[in-house]
Design a protein around this motif. Structure first.
Motif, PDB file in Angstrom:
ATOM      1  N   GLN B 117       0.835  -1.208   0.000  1.00 44.71           N
ATOM      2  CA  GLN B 117       0.000   0.000   0.000  1.00 44.71           C
ATOM      3  C   GLN B 117       0.871   1.260   0.000  1.00 44.71           C
ATOM      4  O   GLN B 117       0.633   2.205  -0.754  1.00 44.71           O
ATOM      5  N   MET B 118       1.902   1.251   0.848  1.00 48.65           N
ATOM      6  CA  MET B 118       2.783   2.419   0.913  1.00 48.65           C
ATOM      7  C   MET B 118       3.454   2.669  -0.432  1.00 48.65           C
ATOM      8  O   MET B 118       3.529   3.810  -0.900  1.00 48.65           O
ATOM      9  N   MET B 119       3.909   1.596  -1.065  1.00 54.02           N
ATOM     10  CA  MET B 119       4.565   1.758  -2.362  1.00 54.02           C
ATOM     11  C   MET B 119       3.576   2.295  -3.398  1.00 54.02           C
ATOM     12  O   MET B 119       3.938   3.104  -4.251  1.00 54.02           O
ATOM     13  N   GLY B 120       2.340   1.847  -3.305  1.00 56.21           N
ATOM     14  CA  GLY B 120       1.303   2.365  -4.202  1.00 56.21           C
ATOM     15  C   GLY B 120       1.075   3.849  -3.976  1.00 56.21           C
ATOM     16  O   GLY B 120       0.971   4.634  -4.923  1.00 56.21           O
ATOM     17  N   GLU B 121       1.020   4.229  -2.705  1.00 57.83           N
ATOM     18  CA  GLU B 121       0.803   5.646  -2.384  1.00 57.83           C
ATOM     19  C   GLU B 121       1.974   6.505  -2.849  1.00 57.83           C
ATOM     20  O   GLU B 121       1.788   7.623  -3.318  1.00 57.83           O
ATOM     21  N   LEU B 122       3.181   5.965  -2.702  1.00 63.82           N
ATOM     22  CA  LEU B 122       4.350   6.727  -3.163  1.00 63.82           C
ATOM     23  C   LEU B 122       4.331   6.892  -4.682  1.00 63.82           C
ATOM     24  O   LEU B 122       4.917   7.836  -5.212  1.00 63.82           O
ATOM     25  N   SER B 123       3.664   5.979  -5.354  1.00 62.50           N
ATOM     26  CA  SER B 123       3.545   6.104  -6.812  1.00 62.50           C
ATOM     27  C   SER B 123       2.409   7.034  -7.206  1.00 62.50           C
ATOM     28  O   SER B 123       2.188   7.261  -8.391  1.00 62.50           O
ATOM     29  N   GLY B 124       1.659   7.493  -6.232  1.00 69.61           N
ATOM     30  CA  GLY B 124       0.622   8.478  -6.525  1.00 69.61           C
ATOM     31  C   GLY B 124      -0.803   7.995  -6.347  1.00 69.61           C
ATOM     32  O   GLY B 124      -1.751   8.724  -6.634  1.00 69.61           O
ATOM     33  N   LEU B 125      -0.982   6.766  -5.869  1.00 63.59           N
ATOM     34  CA  LEU B 125      -2.350   6.301  -5.668  1.00 63.59           C
ATOM     35  C   LEU B 125      -2.918   6.929  -4.392  1.00 63.59           C
ATOM     36  O   LEU B 125      -2.209   7.025  -3.393  1.00 63.59           O
ATOM     37  N   PRO B 126      -4.177   7.329  -4.419  1.00 62.14           N
ATOM     38  CA  PRO B 126      -4.794   7.772  -3.171  1.00 62.14           C
ATOM     39  C   PRO B 126      -4.828   6.608  -2.173  1.00 62.14           C
ATOM     40  O   PRO B 126      -4.868   5.438  -2.582  1.00 62.14           O
ATOM     41  N   SER B 127      -4.833   6.941  -0.884  1.00 62.72           N
ATOM     42  CA  SER B 127      -4.643   5.932   0.155  1.00 62.72           C
ATOM     43  C   SER B 127      -5.624   4.757   0.044  1.00 62.72           C
ATOM     44  O   SER B 127      -5.233   3.591   0.111  1.00 62.72           O
ATOM     45  N   VAL B 129      -7.441   3.749  -2.511  1.00 67.74           N
ATOM     46  CA  VAL B 129      -7.217   2.980  -3.745  1.00 67.74           C
ATOM     47  C   VAL B 129      -5.991   2.095  -3.581  1.00 67.74           C
ATOM     48  O   VAL B 129      -5.989   0.923  -3.983  1.00 67.74           O
ATOM     49  N   ARG B 133      -5.864  -1.891  -3.983  1.00 69.08           N
ATOM     50  CA  ARG B 133      -5.004  -2.502  -5.005  1.00 69.08           C
ATOM     51  C   ARG B 133      -3.882  -3.342  -4.377  1.00 69.08           C
ATOM     52  O   ARG B 133      -3.403  -4.298  -4.985  1.00 69.08           O
ATOM     53  N   VAL B 169       1.494  -2.788  -8.286  1.00 70.90           N
ATOM     54  CA  VAL B 169       0.337  -2.253  -7.538  1.00 70.90           C
ATOM     55  C   VAL B 169      -0.236  -0.979  -8.173  1.00 70.90           C
ATOM     56  O   VAL B 169      -1.443  -0.751  -8.157  1.00 70.90           O
ATOM     57  N   HIS B 170       0.623  -0.147  -8.731  1.00 71.11           N
ATOM     58  CA  HIS B 170       0.153   1.136  -9.255  1.00 71.11           C
ATOM     59  C   HIS B 170      -0.208   1.071 -10.731  1.00 71.11           C
ATOM     60  O   HIS B 170      -0.458   2.105 -11.352  1.00 71.11           O
TER      61      HIS B 170
END
Lengths: 285, 322
Positions: B117-127, B129, B133, B169-170
């Motif tokens: 999840q953190m890696m997804g968020e760092l790629s720009g996904l909202p928390s 989402v 994902r 993930v992203h």
């Protein structure tokens, strides 16, 4: 998509603004940090002194209390020296807080090789350092300038407008002295933990570096019969700047300007060390 | 909130047609560490859906990947990913890429869901989402049951899968896999290869797979770049290679005489006969049914017919010898 379908699904939705990505790192790092009960306990401990100061301020303005003790009201004065003492105690606590919390922020990432995972994303090294340092920044703010300013407001509310007008600079000194401390401690701890990947060793090193610097300074001064050894004593340099900020009379061997420059040099060295190590992969030439 | 990065639909290859912009374009790319040239003036244009980077250890495969990701600065030349220069559009490129590094890369005190999840968020996904994902990605790679376990407790194979999950993930357009089967047991390796093939066939993502295991590359890639000592030793379009090698046939025959060979040669095929074996290169327009027809006419029994093709190992060895 329901998870049970187990298909890969591309993403084409909205994205968060790029400037806010460092806050993700801040949020997760802070959450990880507060898994430690010791840290939570120590944070609570750090509020004892501000609370004691608050009680002191209250009692200083309590005429009945002073009358009971038979003390004149001007004996317990809430002034620059009082706030300097407050900052000195909180500064020591901040140092130990940093020694405990700081290395845990970066060391695990380096030890587990996770930096490439951060930097293969649209996320820069500066954002990484900002995200990690802001955890320490907020944590140390909670125990330095924020309670300090609250104490000032409480004192101002008791002492009245004229005291506030005359001593408003103290609030500025509280904020600035805290910022200096936070910046140098954050940089020092992150730089050390970037070079020493083992968290416990990095913490111990931070605790050792400051007294070692003080010892080295004394040794140089004694052997060479000079004062320049103080430039190796970070504690002394910070104290020199603080005494100037709080207008506390204290004879210092190093001038305020020199202390500022030395602190800036130390900060720059830490930043340089940090940026050398915070890379996806280390290049071995 | 903003919309995701630059448009790549044209360059990423539509599901139906060949991409108009190369996935990776190298123009004299040189990378030097100290006095050592790690990559010497690489020039190539890669358009495949799944590109394999092959080479012995120290050939420069990982350096090439790391340079494309902006971890190392080129000392000469340039490189483009999806038509975007790595020198000027690095952030944009990174937003389109999912990367699975070769070495251990995880955060030991985190469970897999939080990590992905953190890696997804760092790629720009909202928390929210990113959380959704992260679960999907972990289910997809087969870590559903273990997704709440701390990563530090994972086996090597599970760590590889977690790395794959964070890479997809992203929803990247390009998935870069650096030795994805490193240290995996045979069944875990097969699972990983199958997953990479699935991702390739989904046509949602292009893949760059870096490996020194020929089998992995052969199983998953349609285009191969072989590196040797920082230089391109060979470029091979495996699909094309497979097609062209279909013209090379090996027969096991009984009851043949010189007439059979002559009849085959009359069709324009080149033949070489040794005992019961016959090797031939089919001429244009000649099909295997023509061989069977002549064999029936000559009363020759064909026991076996193989399309012999160069394996990736053959190609690799030739490239290494060159």
């Amino acid at each position: 998509m329901a998870v049970y379908r187990r298909n890969y699904r591309p993403y084409s939705g909205a994205q968060t603004p790029e400037w806010s990505r460092f806050l993700v790192l801040f949020r997760y790092s802070r959450r990880n940090l507060f898994r430690s009960r010791f840290l939570t306990g120590f944070l609570v401990l750090c509020f004892f002194w501000p609370i004691a100061c608050m009680v002191w301020i209250y009692l200083a303005h309590s005429a009945s209390f002073l009358a009971k003790l038979g003390l004149p009201p001007e004996l317990i004065s809430i002034d620059n020296k009082f706030f300097f003492l407050y900052m000195t105690v909180q500064g020591v606590l901040s140092f130990f807080m940093t020694a405990f919390a700081g290395p845990g922020l970066i060391s695990p990432d380096l030890a587990n090789g996770s930096l490439p995972l951060y930097f293969c994303r649209p996320f820069s090294r500066a954002e990484y350092v900002l995200g990690k340092s802001s955890v320490l920044g907020i944590l140390l703010s909670q125990i330095t300038w924020i309670p300090g300013v609250i104490l000032f407001i409480i004192q101002a509310s008791f002492a009245g407008a004229s005291w506030t007008r005359d001593n408003l600079w103290i609030a500025g000194s509280l904020a600035l002295s805290s910022l200096i401390l936070i910046a140098i401690l954050s940089l020092l701890s992150t730089a050390l933990s970037a070079w020493v990947k083992w968290r416990i060793v990095a913490g111990a090193l931070l605790v050792a570096v400051v007294p070692f610097g003080a010892g080295l300074a004394e040794a140089i001064n004694a052997v060479l019969r000079i004062d320049a050894g103080h430039f190796f004593d970070l504690r002394y340099l910070v104290a020199t700047v603080w005494t100037n900020l709080f207008l506390v009379d204290n004879e210092r061997a190093v001038s305020v300007g020199q202390a500022w420059i030395a602190i800036l040099v130390y900060g720059s060295i830490c930043l340089w060390l940090l940026m050398r190590k915070i890379r996806a992969y280390e290049v071995i030439r | 909130m903003t919309q995701p990065g630059a448009p790549v639909s044209e360059s990423s290859g539509s599901p139906t047609g060949a991409p108009s912009v190369p996935l990776i374009e190298l123009n004299g790319l040189t990378v030097r560490f100290g006095n050592r040239d790690i990559l010497h003036g690489l020039t190539a244009s890669l358009r495949g859906r799944a590109i394999g980077l092959l080479g012995p250890n120290g050939a420069g495969k990982s350096t090439l990947i790391n340079t494309l990701l902006g971890f190392y600065k080129p000392t000469g030349g340039s490189a483009k990913v999806f038509g975007q220069d790595i020198g000027t559009n690095l952030r944009n490129i990174r937003s389109l890429v999912g990367y699975m590094p070769e070495n251990d890369a995880f955060i030991s005190k985190m469970n897999a869901v939080s990590f992905v999840q953190m890696m997804g968020e760092l790629s720009g996904l909202p928390s929210r989402v990113a959380l959704e994902r992260a679960h999907e990605a972990l289910f997809y790679v087969g870590l559903a049951e273990a997704r709440y376990r701390q990563l530090g407790t994972y086996s090597l194979g599970m760590k590889q899968l977690a790395k794959l999950a964070q890479a997809i993930v992203h929803g990247p357009k390009l998935l870069i896999l650096d030795e994805p089967t490193n240290g995996l047991d045979p069944s875990a390796r097969q699972r990983m290869v199958r997953m990479v093939r699935e991702i390739r066939d989904s046509r949602e993502m292009r893949i760059v797979l870096c490996s020194h295991l020929l089998r992995d590359v052969e199983d998953t890639c349609d285009e191969v770049l072989i590196l040797k000592q920082g230089q391109i030793a060979h470029y091979s379009d495996l699909d094309e290679e497979r097609r062209s090698n279909k013209r090379f046939v090996e027969l096991e025959i009984y009851g043949a005489n010189g007439d059979f060979t002559a009849a085959i040669e009359k069709l324009g095929c080149e033949c070489a006969v040794t005992a019961n074996r016959m090797k031939m290169v089919l001429a244009d327009g000649v099909e295997t049914r023509d061989i069977f027809r002549i064999a029936a006419e000559q009363q020759v029994r064909i026991r076996r017919l193989n399309f012999r093709r160069d394996t990736l190992e053959d190609i690799f060895l030739k490239a290494m010898e060159s």
